[in-house]
Scaffold this active site. Structure first.
Site, PDB file in Angstrom:
ATOM      1  N   GLY A 207       0.836  -1.204   0.000  1.00  0.00           N
ATOM      2  CA  GLY A 207       0.000   0.000   0.000  1.00  0.00           C
ATOM      3  C   GLY A 207       0.861   1.240   0.000  1.00  0.00           C
ATOM      4  N   ASN A 208       0.271   2.381   0.298  1.00  0.00           N
ATOM      5  CA  ASN A 208       1.058   3.609   0.420  1.00  0.00           C
ATOM      6  C   ASN A 208       0.422   4.531   1.452  1.00  0.00           C
ATOM      7  OD1 ASN A 208      -0.838   5.506  -0.983  1.00  0.00           O
ATOM      8  ND2 ASN A 208      -0.474   4.063  -2.657  1.00  0.00           N
TER       9      ASN A 208
END
Ligand code: CTP
Length: 399
Positions: A207-208
């Site tokens: 993810g980020n």
């Protein structure tokens, strides 16, 4: 705001003296203003001053003491195009949020059919208190526009957030409201927001750090101007205040790609504010990967579809707005991205800027247009940045 009818509600805080300046600014710009003041408000500024500036007797009690004339909050609600409460103390905000109608200002608020705007003013600890924040969130959900307090020296001698925004800024917010209301009625807008999660196995993902705040603020801003908004949101823990926004929750880039393309089919504008993962694991394991006996591991990643580029390929007369988050050669890279993805505008944030980017409440942007025009903006709250972006879109969409 020429000819507009504004109810100015004043509650009891030191900042009440600034309400006189605000009143003068509104009158100067051609508005008709009716002041409604709380009993405590009169301790801070006299009705005589306010009546002289507005040219109307100030309303404070339910009945006029000498004549018994009833002051009708219902009539005020019908007369007004906008109600502005400035300053709004913690107590007044609490009463508004909970419908405690023990004075004329609150009964007027409860009868208001028009848009209501609130400019809070209090000490920093009161502003930060969970109770105040809960009440502010309630007012936002109820459709009230909040003119966020500024940071600076407070009457208590402490420094922090809580000071009522300057009258000029409140007047600007009012002007903006009158200019923008319904300006995008009938326009269909799609906004993508947040990160995407690419599953490795049932418990792990790539993810980020995107919080989704910028995209959500943009969706809210479009909706507040009457647009028909679809928000395609990655996994974030944010709620929408405006109930008219259609929200589609997705997890992966592929899901976001499908949902966005479908929603964009009949859209006038698509704003791509999501931080989409460029790659995903080639396969997502059905069972949790165990570490026993595994010393090294290689994840094979494959390219995700590019939502912006897909839309750019079949652009039609849809307006496409992308985002670029860059660490170096910012302008150059942003412009290249705009060309490559066939966008009309790109919003640039620099990761080098301490006031911009992920997990922050503020942002500093530049908007680059297809013809190479670059407009730079100062650092602002994400909601204010959203208003700047929607202003730029509106200028293109409504000619
Ligand atoms: N974007 C998208 N779909 C993707 C990747 C990006 O729609 N799969 C959109 C983003 O929402 C943003 C713009 O494209 O509006 C730019 O994204 P960015 O990831 O910075 O661009 P890339 O082309 O992936 O370039 P970089 O090498 O900088 O990551």
């Amino acid at each position: 705001m020429k000819g507009k009818h504004i109810v100015l509600g004043i509650s009891g805080g030191i900042a009440a003296y600034k309400a006189a300046y605000l009143l003068r600014l509104l009158i100067k710009r051609g508005a008709e203003v009716q002041v409604v003041i709380t009993p405590n408000g009169k301790e801070f500024i006299t009705p005589a001053t306010l009546a002289a500036l507005s040219g109307k007797p100030v309303v404070s009690e339910f009945f006029a003491a000498n004549t018994g004339e009833w002051h009708s909050h219902v009539d005020l609600g019908i007369w007004a195009d906008l109600m502005v409460v400035a300053p709004a103390t913690a107590s007044t905000i609490g009463k508004m949020a909970n419908g405690i109608a023990d004075n004329m200002l609150i009964t007027t608020y409860l009868s208001a059919k028009e848009q209501v705007m609130v400019a809070p003013a209090m000490d920093l600890d009161m502003w930060r208190h969970p109770s105040t924040q809960r009440n502010i969130a309630t007012l936002r959900r109820d459709g009230v526009i909040i003119v966020e307090p500024a940071s600076g020296e407070l009457a208590s001698g402490l420094t922090g957030k809580g000071r009522m925004e300057e009258p000029e800024r409140i007047a600007e917010a009012i002007e903006r409201y009158f200019n923008n209301v319904e300006s995008l009625k009938g326009r269909r807008v799609v906004v993508t927001a947040g990160p995407t999660y690419e599953n490795i196995d049932p418990v792990r993902f790539i993810g980020n750090y995107s919080s989704g705040k910028m995209g959500f603020a943009i969706a809210e801003e479009f909706a507040s101007r009457g647009a028909d908004v679809t928000l395609v949101a990655g996994p974030v823990s944010l709620n929408l205040e405006n109930e008219s926004v259609r929200r589609i929750n997705v997890t992966s880039a592929r899901e976001m790609h499908t949902a966005t393309l479908e929603a964009a089919a009949d859209a006038d504008c698509v704003v791509l504010a999501a931080a989409v993962a460029d790659y995903a694991p080639e396969r997502s394991e059905e069972r949790k990967i165990k570490r026993e006996g595994v010393e090294e591991m290689t994840l094979r990643l494959v390219r995700n579809p590019d939502i912006a580029a897909s839309l750019g390929k079949e652009k039609g007369d849809r307006l496409l707005v992308g985002f670029a988050l860059e660490t170096d050669h910012e302008l150059d890279n942003a412009h290249k991205k705009l060309e490559k993805k066939n966008l009309d505008m790109i919003v640039l944030n620099s990761l080098r800027d301490p006031e911009a980017g992920f997990m922050k409440d503020t942002n500093r942007i530049s908007i680059i247009s297809r013809d190479g025009e670059v407009k730079e903006y100062p650092a602002k709250s994400k909601r204010e940045v959203a208003a700047d972006i929607v202003d730029a879109v509106t200028a293109r969409l409504v000619r």
